[in-house]
Design an enzyme around this catalytic site. Structure first.
Site, mmCIF file in Angstrom:
data_model
loop_
_atom_site.group_PDB
_atom_site.id
_atom_site.type_symbol
_atom_site.label_atom_id
_atom_site.label_comp_id
_atom_site.label_asym_id
_atom_site.label_seq_id
_atom_site.Cartn_x
_atom_site.Cartn_y
_atom_site.Cartn_z
ATOM 1 N N HIS A 76 0.826 -1.207 0.000
ATOM 2 C CA HIS A 76 0.000 0.000 0.000
ATOM 3 C C HIS A 76 0.868 1.268 0.000
ATOM 4 O O HIS A 76 2.012 1.256 0.473
ATOM 5 C CB HIS A 76 -0.952 -0.017 1.189
ATOM 6 N N GLU A 78 0.772 4.009 1.707
ATOM 7 C CA GLU A 78 1.202 4.520 3.018
ATOM 8 C C GLU A 78 2.379 3.696 3.539
ATOM 9 O O GLU A 78 3.327 4.237 4.117
ATOM 10 C CB GLU A 78 0.055 4.438 4.030
ATOM 11 N N CYS A 101 -6.466 2.183 4.872
ATOM 12 C CA CYS A 101 -7.151 0.969 5.330
ATOM 13 C C CYS A 101 -6.720 0.682 6.778
ATOM 14 O O CYS A 101 -5.827 1.343 7.319
ATOM 15 C CB CYS A 101 -6.787 -0.200 4.414
ATOM 16 N N CYS A 104 -2.867 -0.124 7.068
ATOM 17 C CA CYS A 104 -2.012 1.068 6.975
ATOM 18 C C CYS A 104 -2.191 1.945 8.203
ATOM 19 O O CYS A 104 -1.236 2.583 8.664
ATOM 20 C CB CYS A 104 -2.336 1.857 5.710
HETATM 21 O O1 LIG Z 1 -4.784 2.071 2.566
HETATM 22 C C1 LIG Z 1 -4.757 1.728 1.354
HETATM 23 C C2 LIG Z 1 -5.767 0.980 0.777
HETATM 24 C C3 LIG Z 1 -5.619 0.533 -0.487
HETATM 25 N N1 LIG Z 1 -4.502 0.817 -1.198
HETATM 26 C C4 LIG Z 1 -4.340 0.285 -2.544
HETATM 27 C C5 LIG Z 1 -4.258 -1.224 -2.621
HETATM 28 C C6 LIG Z 1 -4.848 -1.535 -3.958
HETATM 29 O O2 LIG Z 1 -3.838 -1.422 -4.953
HETATM 30 C C7 LIG Z 1 -5.888 -0.426 -4.138
HETATM 31 C C8 LIG Z 1 -7.279 -0.840 -3.702
HETATM 32 O O3 LIG Z 1 -7.818 -1.654 -4.673
HETATM 33 P P1 LIG Z 1 -9.412 -1.807 -4.844
HETATM 34 O O4 LIG Z 1 -9.562 -2.708 -6.013
HETATM 35 O O5 LIG Z 1 -9.971 -0.433 -5.064
HETATM 36 O O6 LIG Z 1 -9.904 -2.412 -3.564
HETATM 37 O O7 LIG Z 1 -5.493 0.638 -3.304
HETATM 38 C C9 LIG Z 1 -3.510 1.588 -0.658
HETATM 39 O O8 LIG Z 1 -2.478 1.874 -1.301
HETATM 40 N N2 LIG Z 1 -3.682 2.047 0.607
HETATM 41 ZN ZN LIG Z 2 -3.619 0.176 3.382
#
Ligand SMILES: O=c1ccn([C@H]2C[C@H](O)[C@@H](COP(=O)(O)O)O2)c(=O)[nH]1
Ligand SMILES: [Zn+2]
Length: 157
Positions: A76, A78, A101, A104
């Site tokens: 991710h 972060e 999320c 993170c």
């Molecule tokens: O905190 C976060 C949450 C998600 N991400 C990234 C991880 C994935 O590459 C996308 C999310 O994919 P979806 O298909 O929209 O669920 O975003 C992140 O970097 N940081």
């Molecule tokens: Zn995340």
């Protein structure tokens, strides 16, 4: 003196948005920019595969068998920004294009970041978001939503 210069918030979110443009995720590109108490950028990142993960061997899809999706592999934004940090993050702020999320959020709290500035919270109805909010409240990490319009660099091809 020029009066139309951009604010610090727009500047740092602009850097986060520029970083997001590096992401190969076809659905959700995320960028993060960490700023210390002296307003210096100390870490940037975007969502991408771990080092050594070749594009033809790791998937970017989000449907089907879990192991055939990006979810178990992608780092991710972060996490990459925190791992790329050049100094202690105690008391710093993180600018992120998407609200972090729950995973993170744990890293943000443990690294000493005290404020999250975000643009999109498109996953605000999920359980993960609820968990993130609960942890942030307990750790006294504040959150702030801002909206940054399209910056002209976005049109550069
Ligand atoms: O905190 C976060 C949450 C998600 N991400 C990234 C991880 C994935 O590459 C996308 C999310 O994919 P979806 O298909 O929209 O669920 O975003 C992140 O970097 N940081
Ligand atoms: Zn995340």
């Amino acid at each position: 003196m020029r009066k139309s210069y951009i604010s610090w918030d727009d500047y740092f979110m602009g850097v986060a948005k520029l970083s997001a443009l590096r992401s190969k995720d076809p659905k959700t590109q995320v960028g993060a920019c960490i700023v210390n108490e002296d307003l210096r950028i100390v870490g940037i990142g975007y969502n991408g595969m771990p080092q050594g993960a070749k594009d033809d061997e790791f998937p970017w899809g989000s449907e089907g068998d879990y192991l055939d999706t990006k979810y178990p592999y992608v780092v991710h934004a972060e996490a990459n920004a925190i791992l790329n940090a050049t100094q202690s993050l105690k008391g710093s702020k993180i600018y992120v294009t998407l609200f972090p999320c729950n995973e993170c959020t744990k890293l943000i709290i443990q690294s000493g970041i005290k404020e999250i500035v975000f643009e999109s919270d498109k996953y605000q109805h999920t359980k993960e978001h609820q968990a993130a909010l609960k942890m942030l409240k307990a750790a006294h990490v504040t959150t702030r939503k801002i909206e940054v319009g399209e910056l002209s660099y976005v049109n550069i091809s």
